[in-house]
Design a protein around this motif. Structure first.
Motif, mmCIF file in Angstrom:
data_model
loop_
_atom_site.group_PDB
_atom_site.id
_atom_site.type_symbol
_atom_site.label_atom_id
_atom_site.label_comp_id
_atom_site.label_asym_id
_atom_site.label_seq_id
_atom_site.Cartn_x
_atom_site.Cartn_y
_atom_site.Cartn_z
ATOM 1 N N GLU A 82 -9.880 0.938 9.010
ATOM 2 C CA GLU A 82 -11.014 1.215 9.905
ATOM 3 C C GLU A 82 -11.718 2.543 9.639
ATOM 4 O OE1 GLU A 82 -7.845 1.392 10.647
ATOM 5 O OE2 GLU A 82 -7.444 3.157 11.857
ATOM 6 N N SER A 83 -11.052 3.469 8.949
ATOM 7 C CA SER A 83 -11.623 4.818 8.848
ATOM 8 C C SER A 83 -11.247 5.487 7.525
ATOM 9 C CB SER A 83 -11.068 5.671 10.004
ATOM 10 O OG SER A 83 -9.667 5.788 9.871
ATOM 11 N N GLY A 84 -11.933 6.602 7.236
ATOM 12 C CA GLY A 84 -11.585 7.386 6.048
ATOM 13 C C GLY A 84 -10.156 7.897 6.144
ATOM 14 N N TRP A 85 -9.746 8.247 7.376
ATOM 15 C CA TRP A 85 -8.373 8.711 7.611
ATOM 16 C C TRP A 85 -7.373 7.633 7.178
ATOM 17 C CZ3 TRP A 85 -3.766 7.537 9.717
ATOM 18 C CH2 TRP A 85 -2.891 8.577 10.030
ATOM 19 N N ARG A 86 -7.673 6.396 7.575
ATOM 20 C CA ARG A 86 -6.729 5.308 7.289
ATOM 21 C C ARG A 86 -6.621 5.057 5.794
ATOM 22 N NH1 ARG A 86 -3.027 4.470 10.394
ATOM 23 N NH2 ARG A 86 -4.508 4.581 12.100
ATOM 24 N N THR A 87 -7.760 5.142 5.092
ATOM 25 C CA THR A 87 -7.743 4.932 3.643
ATOM 26 C C THR A 87 -6.868 5.992 2.982
ATOM 27 O OG1 THR A 87 -9.998 4.099 3.807
ATOM 28 C CG2 THR A 87 -9.260 4.724 1.607
ATOM 29 N N THR A 108 5.274 5.497 12.263
ATOM 30 C CA THR A 108 4.528 6.532 11.580
ATOM 31 C C THR A 108 3.086 6.553 12.070
ATOM 32 O OG1 THR A 108 3.696 7.243 9.424
ATOM 33 C CG2 THR A 108 4.259 4.974 9.603
ATOM 34 N N ASP A 109 2.536 7.751 12.176
ATOM 35 C CA ASP A 109 1.172 8.009 12.666
ATOM 36 C C ASP A 109 1.087 7.804 14.186
ATOM 37 O OD1 ASP A 109 -1.594 7.966 13.250
ATOM 38 O OD2 ASP A 109 -1.826 5.948 12.428
ATOM 39 N N ARG A 110 1.291 6.568 14.670
ATOM 40 C CA ARG A 110 1.156 6.297 16.107
ATOM 41 C C ARG A 110 2.503 5.873 16.689
ATOM 42 N NH1 ARG A 110 -4.428 2.657 16.169
ATOM 43 N NH2 ARG A 110 -5.678 4.153 15.007
ATOM 44 N N SER A 111 2.710 6.203 17.957
ATOM 45 C CA SER A 111 3.970 5.835 18.587
ATOM 46 C C SER A 111 3.790 4.621 19.500
ATOM 47 C CB SER A 111 4.512 7.018 19.387
ATOM 48 O OG SER A 111 5.836 6.738 19.804
ATOM 49 N N ALA A 145 -2.549 4.871 20.778
ATOM 50 C CA ALA A 145 -2.023 6.190 21.164
ATOM 51 C C ALA A 145 -3.040 7.320 20.950
ATOM 52 C CB ALA A 145 -0.722 6.473 20.409
ATOM 53 N N PRO A 146 -3.723 7.398 19.774
ATOM 54 C CA PRO A 146 -4.643 8.521 19.609
ATOM 55 C C PRO A 146 -5.825 8.470 20.572
ATOM 56 C CG PRO A 146 -4.750 7.035 17.712
ATOM 57 C CD PRO A 146 -3.590 6.610 18.535
ATOM 58 N N ALA A 147 -6.244 7.282 20.982
ATOM 59 C CA ALA A 147 -7.357 7.171 21.940
ATOM 60 C C ALA A 147 -6.897 7.651 23.321
ATOM 61 C CB ALA A 147 -7.860 5.741 22.007
ATOM 62 N N ASP A 160 -4.257 9.598 24.056
ATOM 63 C CA ASP A 160 -3.807 10.998 24.065
ATOM 64 C C ASP A 160 -4.939 11.996 23.834
ATOM 65 O OD1 ASP A 160 -1.380 9.839 24.405
ATOM 66 O OD2 ASP A 160 -0.552 10.416 22.461
ATOM 67 N N ARG A 161 -5.868 11.650 22.934
ATOM 68 C CA ARG A 161 -6.978 12.591 22.682
ATOM 69 C C ARG A 161 -7.874 12.707 23.908
ATOM 70 N NH1 ARG A 161 -7.939 10.539 16.447
ATOM 71 N NH2 ARG A 161 -6.072 11.574 15.665
ATOM 72 N N LYS A 162 -7.994 11.632 24.656
ATOM 73 C CA LYS A 162 -8.769 11.677 25.907
ATOM 74 C C LYS A 162 -8.048 12.580 26.922
ATOM 75 C CE LYS A 162 -10.703 8.503 29.355
ATOM 76 N NZ LYS A 162 -11.987 9.210 29.296
ATOM 77 N N ASP A 189 -13.990 2.020 18.631
ATOM 78 C CA ASP A 189 -12.952 1.383 17.797
ATOM 79 C C ASP A 189 -12.599 2.147 16.516
ATOM 80 O OD1 ASP A 189 -11.105 -0.603 17.773
ATOM 81 O OD2 ASP A 189 -12.404 -2.117 16.879
ATOM 82 N N PHE A 190 -12.850 3.457 16.509
ATOM 83 C CA PHE A 190 -12.519 4.305 15.357
ATOM 84 C C PHE A 190 -13.346 3.995 14.119
ATOM 85 C CE2 PHE A 190 -8.108 5.290 17.207
ATOM 86 C CZ PHE A 190 -8.379 6.631 17.407
ATOM 87 N N THR A 191 -14.439 3.194 14.273
ATOM 88 C CA THR A 191 -15.237 2.868 13.085
ATOM 89 C C THR A 191 -16.606 3.558 13.138
ATOM 90 O OG1 THR A 191 -16.269 0.917 14.073
ATOM 91 C CG2 THR A 191 -14.174 0.573 12.920
ATOM 92 N N GLU A 197 -8.169 18.927 12.940
ATOM 93 C CA GLU A 197 -7.527 18.204 11.829
ATOM 94 C C GLU A 197 -6.469 17.225 12.318
ATOM 95 O OE1 GLU A 197 -5.819 19.530 7.515
ATOM 96 O OE2 GLU A 197 -4.817 20.398 9.229
ATOM 97 N N CYS A 198 -6.424 16.052 11.662
ATOM 98 C CA CYS A 198 -5.314 15.105 11.831
ATOM 99 C C CYS A 198 -4.917 14.713 10.412
ATOM 100 C CB CYS A 198 -5.772 13.877 12.631
ATOM 101 S SG CYS A 198 -4.460 12.664 12.878
ATOM 102 N N ASN A 199 -3.739 15.116 9.997
ATOM 103 C CA ASN A 199 -3.349 14.986 8.590
ATOM 104 C C ASN A 199 -2.834 13.573 8.271
ATOM 105 O OD1 ASN A 199 -2.351 15.253 6.033
ATOM 106 N ND2 ASN A 199 -1.137 17.094 6.449
HETATM 107 O O1 AHR Z 1 -4.000 7.100 14.256
HETATM 108 C C1 AHR Z 1 -4.803 8.008 13.591
HETATM 109 C C2 AHR Z 1 -6.239 7.692 13.822
HETATM 110 O O2 AHR Z 1 -6.516 6.379 13.427
HETATM 111 C C3 AHR Z 1 -7.231 8.535 13.077
HETATM 112 O O3 AHR Z 1 -7.559 9.717 13.722
HETATM 113 C C4 AHR Z 1 -8.398 7.619 13.031
HETATM 114 O O4 AHR Z 1 -9.420 7.995 12.122
HETATM 115 C C5 AHR Z 1 -7.704 6.379 12.639
HETATM 116 O O5 AHR Z 1 -8.421 5.249 12.695
#
Ligand code: AHR
Length: 318
Positions: free
Chosen positions: A42-47, A118-121, A169-171, A173-175, A197-199, A271-273
Protein backbone atom coordinates in the motif's frame (compact mmCIF):
# COMPACT_ATOMS: atom_id res chain seq x y z
CA UNK A 1 -5.56 -30.19 30.40
CA UNK A 2 -6.27 -33.68 28.95
CA UNK A 3 -4.48 -36.65 30.58
CA UNK A 4 -2.27 -38.48 28.11
CA UNK A 5 -2.12 -42.30 28.33
CA UNK A 6 1.22 -43.48 29.75
CA UNK A 7 2.49 -44.93 26.46
CA UNK A 8 1.74 -41.70 24.54
CA UNK A 9 3.41 -39.68 27.28
CA UNK A 10 6.55 -41.84 26.95
CA UNK A 11 6.62 -41.22 23.20
CA UNK A 12 6.23 -37.47 23.72
CA UNK A 13 9.14 -37.48 26.17
CA UNK A 14 11.34 -39.51 23.80
CA UNK A 15 10.60 -37.12 20.95
CA UNK A 16 11.34 -34.13 23.16
CA UNK A 17 14.69 -35.64 24.19
CA UNK A 18 15.60 -36.50 20.60
CA UNK A 19 14.91 -32.93 19.40
CA UNK A 20 16.50 -31.19 22.36
CA UNK A 21 14.14 -29.40 24.74
CA UNK A 22 12.62 -26.10 23.62
CA UNK A 23 14.14 -26.46 20.16
CA UNK A 24 11.51 -25.97 17.43
CA UNK A 25 12.54 -27.84 14.30
CA UNK A 26 14.55 -26.52 11.32
CA UNK A 27 15.51 -28.87 8.50
CA UNK A 28 18.29 -31.47 8.82
CA UNK A 29 20.88 -29.11 7.35
CA UNK A 30 19.82 -26.39 9.83
CA UNK A 31 18.03 -24.23 7.25
CA UNK A 32 15.16 -22.30 8.77
CA UNK A 33 11.94 -21.95 6.80
CA UNK A 34 9.94 -18.83 7.60
CA UNK A 35 6.35 -18.24 6.52
CA UNK A 36 5.85 -14.48 6.24
CA UNK A 37 2.49 -12.80 5.66
CA UNK A 38 2.90 -9.20 4.56
CA UNK A 39 0.09 -6.61 4.83
CA UNK A 40 0.23 -5.61 1.17
CA UNK A 41 1.98 -3.07 -1.05
CA UNK A 42 0.00 0.00 0.00
CA UNK A 43 2.86 2.44 0.59
CA UNK A 44 6.51 3.31 -0.02
CA UNK A 45 7.13 2.19 3.57
CA UNK A 46 5.69 -1.24 2.83
CA UNK A 47 7.80 -1.67 -0.31
CA UNK A 48 10.95 -0.83 1.67
CA UNK A 49 9.89 -3.22 4.45
CA UNK A 50 9.28 -6.09 2.02
CA UNK A 51 12.65 -5.55 0.31
CA UNK A 52 14.40 -5.44 3.69
CA UNK A 53 12.83 -8.76 4.76
CA UNK A 54 13.53 -10.52 1.46
CA UNK A 55 17.13 -9.33 1.37
CA UNK A 56 17.79 -10.18 5.01
CA UNK A 57 16.34 -13.68 4.55
CA UNK A 58 18.62 -14.28 1.59
CA UNK A 59 21.68 -13.06 3.48
CA UNK A 60 20.82 -15.14 6.57
CA UNK A 61 20.14 -18.27 4.49
CA UNK A 62 16.53 -18.36 5.69
CA UNK A 63 14.09 -19.95 3.25
CA UNK A 64 11.29 -17.40 2.97
CA UNK A 65 7.72 -18.33 2.04
CA UNK A 66 6.30 -14.86 1.33
CA UNK A 67 2.70 -13.85 0.76
CA UNK A 68 1.07 -10.47 0.13
CA UNK A 69 -2.35 -10.16 1.80
CA UNK A 70 -3.45 -7.12 -0.22
CA UNK A 71 -4.61 -5.40 3.00
CA UNK A 72 -7.12 -8.19 3.77
CA UNK A 73 -7.18 -10.05 7.09
CA UNK A 74 -8.83 -13.13 5.54
CA UNK A 75 -5.87 -13.46 3.14
CA UNK A 76 -3.45 -13.34 6.08
CA UNK A 77 -5.41 -15.99 7.97
CA UNK A 78 -5.39 -18.20 4.85
CA UNK A 79 -1.63 -17.71 4.45
CA UNK A 80 -0.97 -18.56 8.11
CA UNK A 81 -3.03 -21.77 7.78
CA UNK A 82 -1.04 -22.74 4.71
CA UNK A 83 2.21 -22.19 6.66
CA UNK A 84 0.88 -24.58 9.32
CA UNK A 85 0.19 -27.13 6.55
CA UNK A 86 3.73 -26.68 5.23
CA UNK A 87 5.08 -27.14 8.77
CA UNK A 88 7.40 -24.13 8.53
CA UNK A 89 9.85 -23.50 11.39
CA UNK A 90 8.60 -20.03 12.26
CA UNK A 91 5.72 -17.79 11.19
CA UNK A 92 6.16 -14.01 11.06
CA UNK A 93 3.50 -11.53 10.07
CA UNK A 94 2.51 -7.91 10.15
CA UNK A 95 -1.19 -7.96 11.12
CA UNK A 96 -3.29 -5.73 8.88
CA UNK A 97 -5.68 -5.01 11.77
CA UNK A 98 -5.29 -5.45 15.53
CA UNK A 99 -8.18 -7.76 16.42
CA UNK A 100 -9.46 -11.19 15.35
CA UNK A 101 -6.26 -13.25 15.54
CA UNK A 102 -6.78 -15.53 18.55
CA UNK A 103 -8.39 -18.47 16.72
CA UNK A 104 -5.76 -18.82 14.00
CA UNK A 105 -2.87 -18.18 16.39
CA UNK A 106 -4.20 -20.94 18.66
CA UNK A 107 -4.00 -23.27 15.66
CA UNK A 108 -0.37 -22.20 15.17
CA UNK A 109 0.34 -22.75 18.86
CA UNK A 110 -1.16 -26.26 18.70
CA UNK A 111 1.10 -26.99 15.73
CA UNK A 112 4.03 -25.88 17.94
CA UNK A 113 5.26 -23.24 15.50
CA UNK A 114 6.65 -20.04 17.04
CA UNK A 115 5.15 -16.73 15.91
CA UNK A 116 6.90 -13.37 15.55
CA UNK A 117 4.83 -10.21 15.12
CA UNK A 118 6.59 -7.61 13.09
CA UNK A 119 5.77 -3.94 12.39
CA UNK A 120 2.21 -4.12 13.81
CA UNK A 121 0.93 -5.83 16.92
CA UNK A 122 -2.34 -7.55 17.81
CA UNK A 123 -4.95 -6.78 20.43
CA UNK A 124 -5.27 -10.03 22.40
CA UNK A 125 -5.49 -10.89 26.09
CA UNK A 126 -3.26 -13.92 25.44
CA UNK A 127 0.34 -12.90 24.87
CA UNK A 128 1.46 -16.53 24.79
CA UNK A 129 0.19 -16.57 21.18
CA UNK A 130 3.43 -14.99 19.97
CA UNK A 131 7.07 -15.02 21.05
CA UNK A 132 7.96 -11.41 20.41
CA UNK A 133 6.81 -8.22 18.72
CA UNK A 134 9.39 -6.27 16.71
CA UNK A 135 8.20 -2.82 15.65
CA UNK A 136 7.83 0.90 16.22
CA UNK A 137 6.11 2.68 19.08
CA UNK A 138 3.23 4.14 17.06
CA UNK A 139 1.74 6.07 20.00
CA UNK A 140 5.07 7.81 20.46
CA UNK A 141 5.15 8.64 16.72
CA UNK A 142 1.73 10.31 17.07
CA UNK A 143 2.94 12.22 20.13
CA UNK A 144 5.98 13.52 18.24
CA UNK A 145 3.73 14.75 15.41
CA UNK A 146 1.37 16.47 17.86
CA UNK A 147 4.23 17.98 19.88
CA UNK A 148 5.73 19.58 16.78
CA UNK A 149 2.38 21.20 16.08
CA UNK A 150 2.04 22.40 19.69
CA UNK A 151 5.53 23.92 19.46
CA UNK A 152 4.88 25.62 16.12
CA UNK A 153 1.19 26.58 16.23
CA UNK A 154 0.15 30.22 16.46
CA UNK A 155 -3.42 31.18 17.40
CA UNK A 156 -6.36 29.03 16.28
CA UNK A 157 -5.31 26.02 14.20
CA UNK A 158 -7.74 23.77 12.32
CA UNK A 159 -6.38 20.31 11.63
CA UNK A 160 -7.68 17.63 9.28
CA UNK A 161 -6.49 14.10 9.91
CA UNK A 162 -5.86 11.43 7.26
CA UNK A 163 -6.02 8.18 9.19
CA UNK A 164 -4.39 4.91 8.22
CA UNK A 165 -6.32 1.70 7.62
CA UNK A 166 -9.30 1.41 9.96
CA UNK A 167 -8.53 -0.99 12.81
CA UNK A 168 -4.76 -1.08 12.09
CA UNK A 169 -2.42 -0.55 15.04
CA UNK A 170 -0.58 2.44 13.49
CA UNK A 171 -3.89 4.18 12.69
CA UNK A 172 -5.25 3.68 16.21
CA UNK A 173 -2.00 4.53 17.99
CA UNK A 174 -0.91 7.50 15.87
CA UNK A 175 -4.33 9.07 16.42
CA UNK A 176 -4.11 8.45 20.16
CA UNK A 177 -0.59 9.86 20.51
CA UNK A 178 -1.41 12.97 18.48
CA UNK A 179 -4.57 13.68 20.50
CA UNK A 180 -2.63 13.22 23.71
CA UNK A 181 0.02 15.74 22.64
CA UNK A 182 -2.44 18.46 21.56
CA UNK A 183 -4.82 17.92 24.52
CA UNK A 184 -3.43 20.88 26.48
CA UNK A 185 -3.66 23.28 23.51
CA UNK A 186 -7.29 24.43 23.14
CA UNK A 187 -6.40 26.51 20.05
CA UNK A 188 -5.62 23.34 18.09
CA UNK A 189 -8.74 21.54 16.88
CA UNK A 190 -9.14 18.46 14.71
CA UNK A 191 -12.10 19.52 12.54
CA UNK A 192 -12.29 16.39 10.34
CA UNK A 193 -10.81 12.90 10.39
CA UNK A 194 -11.19 10.05 7.92
CA UNK A 195 -9.28 7.02 6.68
CA UNK A 196 -7.21 7.21 3.50
CA UNK A 197 -6.15 3.56 3.95
CA UNK A 198 -2.42 4.46 3.98
CA UNK A 199 -2.46 4.96 0.19
CA UNK A 200 -1.59 7.99 -1.92
CA UNK A 201 -4.88 7.74 -3.87
CA UNK A 202 -6.84 7.41 -0.61
CA UNK A 203 -5.11 10.48 0.84
CA UNK A 204 -5.84 12.50 -2.32
CA UNK A 205 -9.50 11.49 -2.45
CA UNK A 206 -10.17 12.24 1.24
CA UNK A 207 -8.28 15.55 1.07
CA UNK A 208 -10.35 16.61 -1.95
CA UNK A 209 -13.50 15.94 0.09
CA UNK A 210 -12.09 17.85 3.10
CA UNK A 211 -11.29 20.83 0.86
CA UNK A 212 -14.81 20.81 -0.58
CA UNK A 213 -16.44 20.88 2.86
CA UNK A 214 -13.97 23.12 4.77
CA UNK A 215 -12.45 26.43 3.68
CA UNK A 216 -10.55 26.93 6.94
CA UNK A 217 -7.98 24.10 6.97
CA UNK A 218 -4.59 25.11 8.42
CA UNK A 219 -2.87 21.75 8.91
CA UNK A 220 -3.03 18.19 7.54
CA UNK A 221 -1.91 15.41 9.88
CA UNK A 222 -1.42 12.32 7.68
CA UNK A 223 -0.64 8.98 9.32
CA UNK A 224 1.87 8.24 6.55
CA UNK A 225 3.87 9.92 3.78
CA UNK A 226 1.85 8.41 0.97
CA UNK A 227 -1.42 9.96 2.16
CA UNK A 228 0.43 13.25 2.72
CA UNK A 229 1.71 13.10 -0.87
CA UNK A 230 -1.86 12.47 -2.08
CA UNK A 231 -3.01 15.49 -0.02
CA UNK A 232 -0.33 17.64 -1.70
CA UNK A 233 -1.87 16.83 -5.10
CA UNK A 234 -5.37 17.73 -3.84
CA UNK A 235 -4.16 20.99 -2.27
CA UNK A 236 -2.39 22.05 -5.47
CA UNK A 237 -5.45 21.16 -7.56
CA UNK A 238 -7.47 23.46 -5.27
CA UNK A 239 -5.10 26.34 -6.13
CA UNK A 240 -3.34 26.35 -2.76
CA UNK A 241 0.33 25.98 -1.83
CA UNK A 242 1.12 22.83 0.20
CA UNK A 243 3.50 23.55 3.08
CA UNK A 244 2.51 27.23 3.12
CA UNK A 245 -1.25 27.77 2.79
CA UNK A 246 -1.79 24.41 4.44
CA UNK A 247 0.96 22.86 6.56
CA UNK A 248 1.49 19.11 6.40
CA UNK A 249 2.77 16.68 9.05
CA UNK A 250 3.33 13.03 8.11
CA UNK A 251 4.85 9.80 9.45
CA UNK A 252 7.39 7.42 7.78
CA UNK A 253 10.22 9.45 6.15
CA UNK A 254 10.44 7.36 2.98
CA UNK A 255 12.36 8.88 0.08
CA UNK A 256 9.39 10.54 -1.67
CA UNK A 257 8.21 12.03 1.62
CA UNK A 258 11.67 13.33 2.49
CA UNK A 259 12.01 14.91 -0.97
CA UNK A 260 8.68 16.71 -0.51
CA UNK A 261 9.82 17.81 2.96
CA UNK A 262 13.12 19.16 1.62
CA UNK A 263 11.19 20.93 -1.17
CA UNK A 264 8.98 22.70 1.40
CA UNK A 265 5.73 20.89 0.51
CA UNK A 266 5.66 18.98 3.81
CA UNK A 267 6.56 20.72 7.09
CA UNK A 268 7.54 17.89 9.47
CA UNK A 269 7.97 14.10 9.28
CA UNK A 270 8.14 11.59 12.11
CA UNK A 271 10.31 8.64 11.12
CA UNK A 272 8.99 5.06 11.08
CA UNK A 273 11.82 2.71 10.16
CA UNK A 274 10.85 -0.10 7.73
CA UNK A 275 14.27 -1.79 7.71
CA UNK A 276 13.31 -4.60 10.08
CA UNK A 277 14.68 -7.51 8.05
CA UNK A 278 18.00 -8.16 9.84
CA UNK A 279 16.47 -7.96 13.33
CA UNK A 280 13.63 -10.22 12.24
CA UNK A 281 16.01 -12.92 10.96
CA UNK A 282 18.07 -12.75 14.18
CA UNK A 283 14.94 -13.15 16.30
CA UNK A 284 13.77 -16.03 14.08
CA UNK A 285 17.06 -17.87 14.55
CA UNK A 286 16.79 -17.40 18.31
CA UNK A 287 13.20 -18.56 18.70
CA UNK A 288 13.73 -21.57 16.44
CA UNK A 289 16.74 -22.51 18.60
CA UNK A 290 14.47 -22.30 21.66
CA UNK A 291 16.30 -19.29 23.08
CA UNK A 292 14.59 -16.64 25.22
CA UNK A 293 13.88 -13.40 23.37
CA UNK A 294 12.47 -10.12 24.70
CA UNK A 295 8.68 -9.96 24.36
CA UNK A 296 8.94 -6.49 22.83
CA UNK A 297 11.68 -5.07 20.61
CA UNK A 298 11.18 -1.35 19.88
CA UNK A 299 12.71 0.21 16.80
CA UNK A 300 14.65 3.47 17.34
CA UNK A 301 13.44 6.43 15.29
CA UNK A 302 13.88 10.16 14.84
CA UNK A 303 12.05 13.16 13.31
CA UNK A 304 12.86 15.52 10.43
CA UNK A 305 12.34 19.23 9.81
CA UNK A 306 12.74 20.63 6.28
CA UNK A 307 16.41 21.53 6.87
CA UNK A 308 17.16 18.15 8.45
CA UNK A 309 15.55 16.35 5.49
CA UNK A 310 17.78 18.17 3.03
CA UNK A 311 20.86 17.18 5.02
CA UNK A 312 19.74 13.54 5.49
CA UNK A 313 18.52 12.79 1.96
CA UNK A 314 21.87 11.84 0.34
CA UNK A 315 22.41 9.03 2.90
CA UNK A 316 18.85 7.72 3.20
CA UNK A 317 18.49 4.00 2.56
CA UNK A 318 14.77 4.05 1.72
O1 AHR B 1 2.57 -0.31 9.80
C1 AHR B 1 3.39 0.68 9.29
C2 AHR B 1 2.62 1.59 8.41
O2 AHR B 1 2.00 0.86 7.39
C3 AHR B 1 3.40 2.66 7.70
O3 AHR B 1 3.59 3.81 8.45
C4 AHR B 1 2.52 2.92 6.54
O4 AHR B 1 3.12 3.67 5.49
C5 AHR B 1 2.23 1.53 6.15
O5 AHR B 1 1.27 1.36 5.23
Amino acid sequence: MKKLPTITMALVLMTATACGSGDSSGSDDGTITMGFSQVGAESGWRTANTESIQQAAEEAGVELQFSDAQQKQENQIRAIRSYIQQDVDVIAFSPVVETGWDAVLLEVQRADIPVILTDRSIDSADDSLYETFLGSDFVEEGRKAGQWLVDNAEGEVNVVELQGTTGAAPAIDRKEGFEEAIAGSPGIEVIATQTGDFTRSGGKEVMEAFLRSHDDIDVVYAHNDDMGLGAIEAIRAAGLEPGEDIQIITVDAVEAGMEALAAGEINFIVECNPLLGDQLMELAEQVVAGEEVPKRVVVEETTFTQEEAEAALPDRQY
